[in-house]
Design an enzyme around this catalytic site. Structure first.
Site, PDB file in Angstrom:
ATOM      1  N   GLN A   2      55.925  31.384  46.695  1.00 25.33           N
ATOM      2  CA  GLN A   2      55.733  32.821  46.487  1.00 25.33           C
ATOM      3  C   GLN A   2      55.499  33.465  47.856  1.00 25.33           C
ATOM      4  OE1 GLN A   2      52.037  34.878  45.105  1.00 25.33           O
ATOM      5  NE2 GLN A   2      53.276  35.449  43.333  1.00 25.33           N
ATOM      6  N   TYR A  45      50.046  44.608  46.135  1.00 20.29           N
ATOM      7  CA  TYR A  45      50.387  44.172  47.490  1.00 20.29           C
ATOM      8  C   TYR A  45      51.510  45.072  48.030  1.00 20.29           C
ATOM      9  CZ  TYR A  45      47.440  40.194  46.291  1.00 20.29           C
ATOM     10  OH  TYR A  45      46.372  39.415  45.900  1.00 20.29           O
ATOM     11  N   ARG A 100      45.113  29.692  35.789  1.00 17.44           N
ATOM     12  CA  ARG A 100      43.817  29.008  35.730  1.00 17.44           C
ATOM     13  C   ARG A 100      43.824  27.780  34.826  1.00 17.44           C
ATOM     14  NH1 ARG A 100      40.887  34.635  34.772  1.00 17.44           N
ATOM     15  NH2 ARG A 100      42.947  34.918  33.816  1.00 17.44           N
ATOM     16  N   CYS A 157      40.427  25.465  30.380  1.00 17.36           N
ATOM     17  CA  CYS A 157      39.839  26.595  31.119  1.00 17.36           C
ATOM     18  C   CYS A 157      39.112  27.532  30.158  1.00 17.36           C
ATOM     19  CB  CYS A 157      40.951  27.357  31.833  1.00 17.36           C
ATOM     20  SG  CYS A 157      40.357  28.802  32.732  1.00 17.36           S
ATOM     21  N   CYS A 185      35.982  31.434  33.235  1.00 13.98           N
ATOM     22  CA  CYS A 185      34.694  31.872  33.788  1.00 13.98           C
ATOM     23  C   CYS A 185      34.881  32.599  35.120  1.00 13.98           C
ATOM     24  CB  CYS A 185      33.749  30.682  33.968  1.00 13.98           C
ATOM     25  SG  CYS A 185      34.213  29.581  35.334  1.00 13.98           S
TER      26      CYS A 185
HETATM   27  C1  LIG Z   1      42.055  31.823  42.213  1.00 10.47           C
HETATM   28  C2  LIG Z   1      43.237  32.664  41.877  1.00 10.47           C
HETATM   29  C3  LIG Z   1      44.176  32.939  42.871  1.00 10.47           C
HETATM   30  C4  LIG Z   1      45.302  33.710  42.558  1.00 10.47           C
HETATM   31  N1  LIG Z   1      46.258  33.884  43.528  1.00 10.47           N
HETATM   32  C5  LIG Z   1      47.425  34.499  43.192  1.00 10.47           C
HETATM   33  C6  LIG Z   1      48.505  34.524  44.112  1.00 10.47           C
HETATM   34  O1  LIG Z   1      48.441  33.970  45.195  1.00 10.47           O
HETATM   35  N2  LIG Z   1      49.631  35.175  43.721  1.00 10.47           N
HETATM   36  C7  LIG Z   1      49.764  35.769  42.497  1.00 10.47           C
HETATM   37  O2  LIG Z   1      50.802  36.330  42.210  1.00 10.47           O
HETATM   38  N3  LIG Z   1      48.756  35.736  41.608  1.00 10.47           N
HETATM   39  C8  LIG Z   1      47.613  35.097  41.917  1.00 10.47           C
HETATM   40  N4  LIG Z   1      46.639  34.976  40.977  1.00 10.47           N
HETATM   41  C9  LIG Z   1      46.914  35.496  39.614  1.00 10.47           C
HETATM   42  C10 LIG Z   1      47.600  34.420  38.749  1.00 10.47           C
HETATM   43  O3  LIG Z   1      48.863  34.033  39.229  1.00 10.47           O
HETATM   44  C11 LIG Z   1      47.816  34.893  37.302  1.00 10.47           C
HETATM   45  O4  LIG Z   1      48.741  35.959  37.331  1.00 10.47           O
HETATM   46  C12 LIG Z   1      46.532  35.311  36.607  1.00 10.47           C
HETATM   47  O5  LIG Z   1      45.451  34.463  36.956  1.00 10.47           O
HETATM   48  C13 LIG Z   1      46.682  35.293  35.095  1.00 10.47           C
HETATM   49  O6  LIG Z   1      47.062  34.012  34.642  1.00 10.47           O
HETATM   50  P1  LIG Z   1      46.012  32.996  33.942  1.00 10.47           P
HETATM   51  O7  LIG Z   1      45.316  33.780  32.869  1.00 10.47           O
HETATM   52  O8  LIG Z   1      46.869  31.890  33.414  1.00 10.47           O
HETATM   53  O9  LIG Z   1      45.060  32.559  34.993  1.00 10.47           O
HETATM   54  C14 LIG Z   1      45.483  34.237  41.259  1.00 10.47           C
HETATM   55  C15 LIG Z   1      44.528  33.963  40.274  1.00 10.47           C
HETATM   56  C16 LIG Z   1      43.418  33.180  40.566  1.00 10.47           C
HETATM   57  C17 LIG Z   1      42.450  32.869  39.469  1.00 10.47           C
END
Ligand SMILES: Cc1cc2nc3c(=O)[nH]c(=O)nc-3n(C[C@H](O)[C@H](O)[C@H](O)COP(=O)(O)O)c2cc1C
Length: 444
Positions: free
Chosen positions: A123, A194, A382, A403, A406
């Site tokens: 990415q 961004y 996550r 997960c 949290c």
């Molecule tokens: C620790 C952390 C770092 C993240 N870094 C990025 C990132 O580098 N690029 C991005 O597009 N989204 C980033 N996200 C967002 C995730 O890609 C995702 O869109 C979001 O957490 C929802 O998905 P989930 O519910 O499965 O966690 C990050 C999320 C977390 C928790």
């Protein structure tokens, strides 16, 4: 939001999906993104890893992180956001694709994933106004316009036209670097506020030149980045766009779903291979990582970027921490499949694969999203931190660590490595990883 998940009729359907054998569960059926063939429909979504060297070189720890996820048979891994120049860098220890001397390390990473039968995309992004400049060694921040960013307290300066052109060229060079290093494709990050997202959104783009104002002008930066990247990597190289399904900026000039679908359609027309749907900017309360925010502010101040915030801001935030957490829970509390209503509308409007990310942790919910035709693939972030073998575990009906959102991991990027910080889940995870690996499911 009406995701229909509590409807008794859909529960019957969930039970039905559960009892079907693996081959008929759509989650485990192949799909192609451009020319890239994938063995299943689950993607590991981008997360900043905080596992590289301070200036973004690949380390053995980063490779191990992705080896675990690849070993679990995950059809496609997307790395955490990687910057292509210093203004684009968000936090220390994140991945960087900004120079050719990074290529050997990047090659080791892609090779390690490929050796396990996995696929990996990088990415690429520019953090713009959503990062503190000092921790990464910058003196200021660039943004489409000089609009204050309230969640981190950053006052960016307007990016010049000459810098816009430089960024387009650097983005394309970085994409070519990723291709040279063996990545199976590149994800262009156009979401979460961004730089590209900032250009699309009227609230953050108040320019008076050809890069601001009407829809065509706000699209220009994204279209020029896309064309420059495509020209460098060629027509056959898979490119995915990560795009908001909503900017979630009430009372500000944020983009809503129908406008973002217009963006997606333009990108489809010029040749993007797939779109991942997410939501929100930082200042919308990071609705892209909905979860349980209780204790988040205190954790971030102590274990995350808190110490870099400046004493006054830090003290102020500490004083109102419970209030901030309460507000975040209000605007960005957890829901399962929380972007699916957006993704569904994109799926209806586009022919290319639509990937939905956000709040997927249960196999039944993922399968249902696909069965209902609301999206073509699901992405999980996550969930893979708690359980790197999530894909294998779902396929083999093995109960793995789950997960609970949290958000302790989300409080630490740039300071502590990306892993699970919830004590019980983390213990379960460590136990699973220490046991001999059960291979049946991997990439079959
Ligand atoms: C620790 C952390 C770092 C993240 N870094 C990025 C990132 O580098 N690029 C991005 O597009 N989204 C980033 N996200 C967002 C995730 O890609 C995702 O869109 C979001 O957490 C929802 O998905 P989930 O519910 O499965 O966690 C990050 C999320 C977390 C928790």
């Amino acid at each position: 939001m009406n995701n229909n998940f509590k409807d008794p009729e859909s529960l019957t359907k969930i039970e039905k999906i559960n009892s079907e054998d693996v081959n008929s569960n759509k989650l485990f059926t192949p799909i192609t993104i451009g020319k890239l063939k994938l063995s299943g429909r689950v993607i590991k979504s981008a997360m900043v890893e905080t596992l590289c060297t301070k200036d973004g070189f690949v380390t053995p720890k980063l490779i191990e992180h992705y080896q675990q996820i690849a070993q679990g048979g995950t059809p496609l891994i997307i790395t955490g956001a990687a910057n292509y120049n210093l203004y684009g860098r968000g936090v220390p220890y994140q991945l960087s694709v900004d120079s050719d001397n990074k290529i050997p390390g990047l090659k080791n990473l892609t090779q390690a994933v490929h050796d396990l039968g996995g696929k990996i995309m990088a990415q690429v992004y520019h953090t713009s106004r959503q990062a503190l400049p000092e921790p990464v060694g910058r003196k200021d921040a660039q943004a489409p316009s000089a609009v204050y960013e309230p969640s981190l307290g950053v006052s960016p300066r307007e990016i010049t036209k000459a810098e816009i052109k430089e960024n387009i060229a650097e983005f394309a060079e970085a994409a070519l670097r990723c291709k040279t290093a063996g990545f199976d494709g590149v994800q262009i990050h156009a979401a979460h506020g961004y730089l590209i997202s900032g250009f699309l959104t009227p609230h953050t783009n108040r320019r008076k030149d050809e890069y601001g104002g009407n829809f065509e002008n706000r699209m220009r930066f994204l279209l020029e980045v896309y064309s420059a990247v495509r020209e460098k990597v060629g027509n056959d190289y898979p490119l995915i766009l990560k795009l908001n399904g909503s900017d979630d900026l009430p009372f500000r000039k944020g983009l809503k779903t129908q406008e973002l679908i217009k963006v997606a359609k333009r990108l489809e027309k010029v040749g993007i291979d797939a779109i991942e749907i997410t939501a929100g900017h930082y200042e919308s309360g990071t609705t892209f990582s909905r979860g349980n925010w209780k204790g988040f502010t205190k954790t971030m101040l102590k274990h995350g970027l808190g110490p870099s915030l400046g004493l006054t801001r830090r003290k102020g935030m500490a004083a109102v921490a419970p209030l901030v957490d309460w507000y975040f829970n209000k605007v960005a509390g957890f829901k399962e499949a929380f972007n699916l209503d957006y993704a569904k509308q994109f799926t209806q409007a586009l022919s290319i694969p639509v990937i939905c990310v956000g709040g997927f942790v249960n196999k039944e919910t993922m399968a249902q999203a696909l069965e209902q035709g609301d999206c073509d693939m699901v992405a999980v972030a996550r969930g893979f931190i708690a359980d790197p073998y999530l894909y294998r575990n779902m396929k083999e009906n093995i109960k793995g660590p789950k997960c609970n959102y949290c958000n302790a991991c989300f409080a630490r990027p740039g300071v502590q490595p990306l892993t699970c910080y919830e004590p019980n889940i983390s213990a379960e995870r460590a136990k699973m990883l220490s046991e001999p690996f059960y291979k049946e499911a991997a990439h079959s």
